[in-house]
Design an enzyme around this catalytic site. Structure first.
Site, short mmCIF file in Angstrom:
data_model
loop_
_atom_site.label_atom_id
_atom_site.label_comp_id
_atom_site.label_asym_id
_atom_site.label_seq_id
_atom_site.Cartn_x
_atom_site.Cartn_y
_atom_site.Cartn_z
CB SER A 106 -0.89 -0.19 1.37
OG SER A 106 -1.81 -0.95 1.15
CG ASP A 160 -5.60 -6.52 2.66
OD1 ASP A 160 -6.63 -6.71 1.93
OD2 ASP A 160 -4.83 -5.62 2.31
#
Ligand code: S3P
Length: 428
Positions: free
Chosen positions: A22, A313
């Site tokens: 990310s 996640d």
């Protein structure tokens, strides 16, 4: 490729992982937007971040790959050029959604496409709010790709309350709003990962409605240097393997410990996992530390729904931990799992059922009962990197090992997974 895993007797050693996916996506995008040269060290080597770089290259940005860093020649404010072809985001939702925010503010047309999995995922969630900002963006009637973006003369700053707890949606709006003179306020009721806000140094305010994020052209990125901390989502697979393998102790160095991402550690600790944080520092607003993990006896706990965006996640690997822990694993409030790289509720339920667990599938989660009893089966990765690695770990915890099909999909986040397992397994 079918990957075979043997039962692991013990793991030991010190692991360095590549940069958080990310943060890397954002570092690469912001460096490309800035006017001048930025340097990124320990960038993720995932296929997803490569997809972001490919899109930015088609917009005229140049990357120089040095031994230990990437030099990015940023294009400056509205300095991107019209791409000759469609921009291909591959398997990466973050690429497609964040790039849409940037492209909505450019003076040229663009189209974003993706692979089979990404082409099924919902894009209406960015299109509708970007239209509120006055952008000219559309997707198919079903709300899926291709994403068509045209220049708009009606872009305006707005106050917008997020309708879905998604860092990708939040970031797409921030990246559109950062091109506007007037200040926009984006309001987030449920916290999601805040790397965009931190890297851009945005002002935020918390009140009873949630967090208000203030953004305008004043926050447009300047060239920078960054060392991306290691990916906690990739680390989670090794953490669970170490916790559940006897006589094991591992250290994972320089892990990103941003508070919007550490839910997985909190939950594993509450389950009885011995995980110690060492050498904690703060760098560019992001907490970073080493994680020392010891073999532990795990017990299932009740997972609060409010933590779901923080662990979204890591649910596949947390479920594997739950399958080997005392008591039943149950998760609810996690409907978002249905719109990830695969329908992760289905992918997880099918694989746990294959291993002989009693599985109850819910609309927004699932429950596991019993013990893994069917040995040396082929798990189905469903072409989803996190499902592949979760059942790779599960295989290494089973008496006769196991196999996972289409294992090469792990390259989407961690192409080095098997090598890293072999290293930990062979350390003296
Ligand atoms: C991401 C946000 C999350 C996460 C994804 C990466 C990001 O998605 O699942 O793997 O980098 O912003 P959502 O924001 O859609 O929940």
């Amino acid at each position: 490729m079918i990957q075979q895993f043997k039962k692991i007797e013990r793991i030991k050693g010190e692991l360095e992982l590549r940069g958080d996916k990310s943060i890397s996506h954002r570092a690469v995008m912001f460096a490309a937007m800035a006017n001048g040269v930025s340097v990124i060290c320990n960038c993720s080597d995932s296929e997803d971040v490569r997809s972001t770089m490919d899109c930015l290259e088609k917009l005229g940005c140049k990357f120089e790959f040095l031994d230990d860093s990437i030099k990015v020649n940023g294009k400056g404010f509205k300095g991107f050029s019209k791409p000759e072809n469609d921009l291909y985001a591959g398997n990466s939702g973050t690429t497609a959604r964040l790039m849409s925010g940037i492209l909505a503010a450019q003076d040229f047309e663009s189209v974003i496409t993706g692979d089979e999995s990404l082409s099924k995922r919902p894009m209406g969630r960015i299109v509708e709010p970007l239209k509120v900002f006055g952008s000219d963006i559309s997707v198919s009637e079903k709300g899926i790709m291709p994403i068509n973006i045209k220049p708009s003369s009606t872009l305006k700053a707005v106050n917008y309350k997020l309708q879905v707890a998604s860092a990708q949606v939040k970031s797409a709006l921030i990246l559109c709003a950062i091109h506007l003179d007037e200040e926009s306020v984006i309001i987030e009721a449920i916290p999601t990962r805040n790397h965009t806000e931190k890297l851009l140094g945005l002002r935020t305010e918390k009140d009873s409605s949630g967090t208000k994020i203030f953004v305008s052209k004043k926050n447009y990125p300047q060239p920078f240097e960054i060392t991306v901390p290691s990916d906690i989502s990739s680390a989670a697979f090794f953490i669970v393997l170490a916790l559940l393998t006897r006589n094991s102790e591992i250290v994972i160095k320089n892990v990103s410990l941003n508070e919007t991402r550490t839910g997985v550690i909190d939950i594993l600790k509450q389950m009885g996992g011995i995980i110690e944080v060492e050498n904690l520092i703060e760098s560019k607003g992001e907490k970073v530390g080493d994680l020392r993990v010891f073999s532990s006896n795990l017990k299932n706990i009740s997972i609060p729904e409010t933590i779901i965006p923080n662990i979204i996640d890591e649910i596949p690997i947390l479920a594997v931990a739950g399958a080997f822990a005392e008591g039943n694993f149950r998760i609810t409030g996690a409907k978002e799992l249905r719109v990830k790289e695969s329908d992760r509720i289905k992918s997880l339920c099918q694989n746990f059922a294959r291993a002989g667990l009693i599985v109850t599938e819910l609309e927004d989660g699932f429950e596991l009962d019993g013990k893994a009893s069917i040995e040396n089966i082929i798990f189905d990765s469903c072409g989803d990197h996190r499902i592949a690695m979760a059942f790779g770990v599960m295989s290494m915890l089973m008496e006769n090992g196991g196999k996972v099909n289409d294992f090469e999909c792990v390259g989407v986040s961690n192409p080095n997974f098997v090598e890293q397992i072999n290293f930990l397994n062979s350390s003296p």
